[in-house]
Scaffold this motif. Sequence first.
Motif, PDB file in Angstrom:
ATOM      1  N   GLU A  38       0.854  89.055  77.357  1.00  0.00           N
ATOM      2  CA  GLU A  38       0.453  89.400  75.998  1.00  0.00           C
ATOM      3  C   GLU A  38       1.132  90.694  75.570  1.00  0.00           C
ATOM      4  O   GLU A  38       1.180  91.661  76.318  1.00  0.00           O
ATOM      5  CB  GLU A  38      -1.073  89.579  75.929  1.00  0.00           C
ATOM      6  N   ARG A  74     -10.370  93.729  69.687  1.00  0.00           N
ATOM      7  CA  ARG A  74      -9.516  94.549  70.554  1.00  0.00           C
ATOM      8  C   ARG A  74      -9.536  96.008  70.081  1.00  0.00           C
ATOM      9  O   ARG A  74      -9.546  96.932  70.895  1.00  0.00           O
ATOM     10  CB  ARG A  74      -8.099  93.974  70.537  1.00  0.00           C
ATOM     11  N   GLN A  77     -12.687  97.593  71.310  1.00  0.00           N
ATOM     12  CA  GLN A  77     -12.626  97.884  72.740  1.00  0.00           C
ATOM     13  C   GLN A  77     -11.726  99.093  72.997  1.00  0.00           C
ATOM     14  O   GLN A  77     -12.044  99.953  73.822  1.00  0.00           O
ATOM     15  CB  GLN A  77     -12.109  96.670  73.513  1.00  0.00           C
ATOM     16  N   ARG A  79     -11.081 101.592  70.982  1.00  0.00           N
ATOM     17  CA  ARG A  79     -11.746 102.827  70.567  1.00  0.00           C
ATOM     18  C   ARG A  79     -12.832 103.243  71.553  1.00  0.00           C
ATOM     19  O   ARG A  79     -12.942 104.409  71.913  1.00  0.00           O
ATOM     20  CB  ARG A  79     -12.375 102.632  69.177  1.00  0.00           C
ATOM     21  N   GLU A  80     -13.615 102.263  71.981  1.00  0.00           N
ATOM     22  CA  GLU A  80     -14.780 102.598  72.807  1.00  0.00           C
ATOM     23  C   GLU A  80     -14.414 102.822  74.265  1.00  0.00           C
ATOM     24  O   GLU A  80     -14.881 103.765  74.879  1.00  0.00           O
ATOM     25  CB  GLU A  80     -15.809 101.469  72.716  1.00  0.00           C
ATOM     26  N   SER A  81     -13.574 101.917  74.810  1.00  0.00           N
ATOM     27  CA  SER A  81     -13.391 101.900  76.254  1.00  0.00           C
ATOM     28  C   SER A  81     -12.156 102.662  76.712  1.00  0.00           C
ATOM     29  O   SER A  81     -12.162 103.244  77.791  1.00  0.00           O
ATOM     30  CB  SER A  81     -13.286 100.455  76.748  1.00  0.00           C
ATOM     31  N   PRO A 158      -9.855  98.867  81.847  1.00  0.00           N
ATOM     32  CA  PRO A 158     -10.762  98.009  82.614  1.00  0.00           C
ATOM     33  C   PRO A 158     -10.053  96.742  83.083  1.00  0.00           C
ATOM     34  O   PRO A 158      -9.210  96.193  82.370  1.00  0.00           O
ATOM     35  CB  PRO A 158     -11.859  97.657  81.592  1.00  0.00           C
ATOM     36  N   GLY A 159     -10.366  96.312  84.264  1.00  0.00           N
ATOM     37  CA  GLY A 159      -9.791  95.073  84.782  1.00  0.00           C
ATOM     38  C   GLY A 159     -10.495  93.893  84.165  1.00  0.00           C
ATOM     39  O   GLY A 159     -11.558  93.485  84.603  1.00  0.00           O
ATOM     40  N   VAL A 160      -9.934  93.360  83.091  1.00  0.00           N
ATOM     41  CA  VAL A 160     -10.586  92.271  82.370  1.00  0.00           C
ATOM     42  C   VAL A 160      -9.716  91.039  82.398  1.00  0.00           C
ATOM     43  O   VAL A 160      -8.510  91.109  82.584  1.00  0.00           O
ATOM     44  CB  VAL A 160     -10.872  92.662  80.905  1.00  0.00           C
ATOM     45  N   LEU A 161     -10.338  89.917  82.192  1.00  0.00           N
ATOM     46  CA  LEU A 161      -9.622  88.649  82.219  1.00  0.00           C
ATOM     47  C   LEU A 161      -8.759  88.485  80.975  1.00  0.00           C
ATOM     48  O   LEU A 161      -9.113  88.931  79.895  1.00  0.00           O
ATOM     49  CB  LEU A 161     -10.625  87.506  82.271  1.00  0.00           C
ATOM     50  N   PHE A 162      -7.651  87.842  81.098  1.00  0.00           N
ATOM     51  CA  PHE A 162      -6.817  87.362  79.992  1.00  0.00           C
ATOM     52  C   PHE A 162      -6.158  88.458  79.154  1.00  0.00           C
ATOM     53  O   PHE A 162      -5.090  88.282  78.611  1.00  0.00           O
ATOM     54  CB  PHE A 162      -7.605  86.440  79.061  1.00  0.00           C
ATOM     55  N   TYR A 163      -6.798  89.579  79.014  1.00  0.00           N
ATOM     56  CA  TYR A 163      -6.300  90.594  78.099  1.00  0.00           C
ATOM     57  C   TYR A 163      -5.696  91.708  78.927  1.00  0.00           C
ATOM     58  O   TYR A 163      -6.346  92.290  79.771  1.00  0.00           O
ATOM     59  CB  TYR A 163      -7.470  91.093  77.268  1.00  0.00           C
TER      60      TYR A 163
ATOM     61  N   ASP B  33     -19.363 100.650  66.152  1.00  0.00           N
ATOM     62  CA  ASP B  33     -18.643  99.558  66.813  1.00  0.00           C
ATOM     63  C   ASP B  33     -19.589  98.800  67.732  1.00  0.00           C
ATOM     64  O   ASP B  33     -20.485  99.378  68.349  1.00  0.00           O
ATOM     65  CB  ASP B  33     -17.502 100.117  67.660  1.00  0.00           C
ATOM     66  N   ASN B  34     -19.311  97.500  67.861  1.00  0.00           N
ATOM     67  CA  ASN B  34     -19.928  96.691  68.909  1.00  0.00           C
ATOM     68  C   ASN B  34     -21.452  96.722  68.903  1.00  0.00           C
ATOM     69  O   ASN B  34     -22.074  96.994  69.933  1.00  0.00           O
ATOM     70  CB  ASN B  34     -19.412  97.120  70.293  1.00  0.00           C
ATOM     71  N   ASP B 203     -18.651  98.705  79.755  1.00  0.00           N
ATOM     72  CA  ASP B 203     -17.808  98.600  78.562  1.00  0.00           C
ATOM     73  C   ASP B 203     -17.650  97.158  78.098  1.00  0.00           C
ATOM     74  O   ASP B 203     -17.559  96.890  76.903  1.00  0.00           O
ATOM     75  CB  ASP B 203     -16.408  99.164  78.860  1.00  0.00           C
ATOM     76  N   ARG B 205     -19.471  94.252  79.527  1.00  0.00           N
ATOM     77  CA  ARG B 205     -20.487  93.317  80.009  1.00  0.00           C
ATOM     78  C   ARG B 205     -21.834  93.614  79.353  1.00  0.00           C
ATOM     79  O   ARG B 205     -22.176  94.775  79.113  1.00  0.00           O
ATOM     80  CB  ARG B 205     -20.667  93.417  81.532  1.00  0.00           C
ATOM     81  N   GLU B 233     -16.679  90.537  77.590  1.00  0.00           N
ATOM     82  CA  GLU B 233     -15.766  90.768  76.479  1.00  0.00           C
ATOM     83  C   GLU B 233     -14.423  91.202  77.051  1.00  0.00           C
ATOM     84  O   GLU B 233     -14.377  92.059  77.942  1.00  0.00           O
ATOM     85  CB  GLU B 233     -16.352  91.854  75.575  1.00  0.00           C
ATOM     86  N   THR B 234     -13.355  90.579  76.561  1.00  0.00           N
ATOM     87  CA  THR B 234     -12.052  90.869  77.167  1.00  0.00           C
ATOM     88  C   THR B 234     -11.007  91.317  76.145  1.00  0.00           C
ATOM     89  O   THR B 234      -9.837  91.275  76.420  1.00  0.00           O
ATOM     90  CB  THR B 234     -11.502  89.627  77.896  1.00  0.00           C
ATOM     91  N   GLY B 235     -11.429  91.725  74.971  1.00  0.00           N
ATOM     92  CA  GLY B 235     -10.470  92.206  73.974  1.00  0.00           C
ATOM     93  C   GLY B 235     -10.020  91.120  73.022  1.00  0.00           C
ATOM     94  O   GLY B 235      -9.830  91.367  71.854  1.00  0.00           O
ATOM     95  N   HIS B 237     -11.095  87.560  73.951  1.00  0.00           N
ATOM     96  CA  HIS B 237     -12.104  86.539  74.231  1.00  0.00           C
ATOM     97  C   HIS B 237     -13.478  87.192  74.387  1.00  0.00           C
ATOM     98  O   HIS B 237     -13.587  88.329  74.830  1.00  0.00           O
ATOM     99  CB  HIS B 237     -11.840  85.838  75.572  1.00  0.00           C
TER     100      HIS B 237
END
Lengths: 182, 285
Positions: A38, A74, A77, A79-81, A158-163, B33-34, B203, B205, B233-235, B237
């Motif tokens: 991506e 996205r 995420q 902004r926050e993470s 963060p170790g996230v799926l797909f992204y 946010d969120n 962040d 979950r 949440e994956t950004g 998905h």
Amino acid sequence: MRALILILGALAGTPACHAQVYQTQVGTAVFTSRTPSESFDGTSRHLVGYLDLADSTVDFHLDLNTIRTGIALRDRQMRESFLETDRFPFAGFKGKIHTPVDLTRHEPQSVFVMGTFDLHGVERHFELAGKLTPRPDGSLRVEAGWPLNLSDYRIGIPGVLFYRINEQLAIRIDAILIPQRP
Amino acid sequence: MNNAWSLLTVLILAPALGAQVPRQRVVEDRPVDNTFFSNRIGVLQTVESIRSSELAMSILHVFGPVNGGVDGFWGLDNYANIRLGLDYGLTDDLALGIGRSKLDKTVDVRFKYVWLRQTESGSVPMSVSLVGVAAWDTRKSAPGDPGLVDRMHFVVQPSAARKISDAVSLQLSPTYIRFMNPPPGDHYDVWALGIGARYRYSDTRAVGFEWAPVVSGAPAGTYPYAAVTYEMETGGHVFHIFLSTGDGLNEAYAIARTRNPVLNAGEPVFRFGFNVNRIFRIGGY
């Protein structure tokens, strides 16, 4: 007292004589993340900058909340993470231009800038090569690009799926600065 | 004379002081946010919107009751319902959507309008949205069956939600459902109160809860819908895994067609389900 008034008048007139202070009219900052799965850009059109050719000072900053990647989820995420913009809302650069600028040449001129870049609460010494173009209407165009390692600024992904976001982002800025009236 | 020296000081220092561009936020009081990760808790809609030019694709599944045991592989041998949906953001506040569920081959079209967004300062204390749904039972009909209009139902569902802290969000969704041709003895109008909650523990979950007791016009043989969800949440998905009392995957069927209680003869009756929500961008930004 008359002498004092003359001194004050002279000092007040000083900036008008130099007229070398510029501030952004429009400014864009873009980061690009490329991974095998991506790639995406984050863009803000709210880059704010100041340039004083009299003392070679450069000062740019960006409200990180204004960055848009095209997908609101996205952005939230990011902004926050990642950027934690509630704690660190700005990224910025302050420094000095170390190469001469010829305002009579209306063509791109390479400039070398040294200073401090701050992001996510971390300040780092920064050296940057960019382009500065004096334009016939008296404005200046500033363009620069550099790689940015997120880990240098204690930004964890963060170790996230797909992204996926690349650890190293490509940053580009492009701004038009107009002379400031004294 | 003192004033004169003050003026002199200001004039000397002014260029230096003015040399810095003050750092000011472009928007001082931003929307929070969120409040929720996605536009649904499990089945019920949240106050989160699909933003302008975004296309949200959703795939919702729910299986048979888990209390069937290993023989039915805890319900997974029997998928009860599936809903495919697309929602598109016309503006940052208004989205249109369409979906199709297996149960009664229901096709629903919908809008969602986000009227208010809670702000960081609290100047707007909560987010408020409105969902409107028109749905059709599109099963093949025989001569003498109800016509297409009689096989419709409508849903109007305003929602108010507040992000109480980074972790906790709460939502209330009073819901009105109109069945155009309910089974004999059932009410045309059903009123319910949807209650949703989300506890975010990292962040990306969260766990959620939704409950929608019918307060007036409950169809015969139905029970309040409830579900607990696990969110990732994956950004791009958002995944939900949930345990639900019902097999409805749109508002009306979840709220008014849940046909088993949480406990049946002392045994819990749940169904396993999962949602996949994916957001794409259509066009520039």
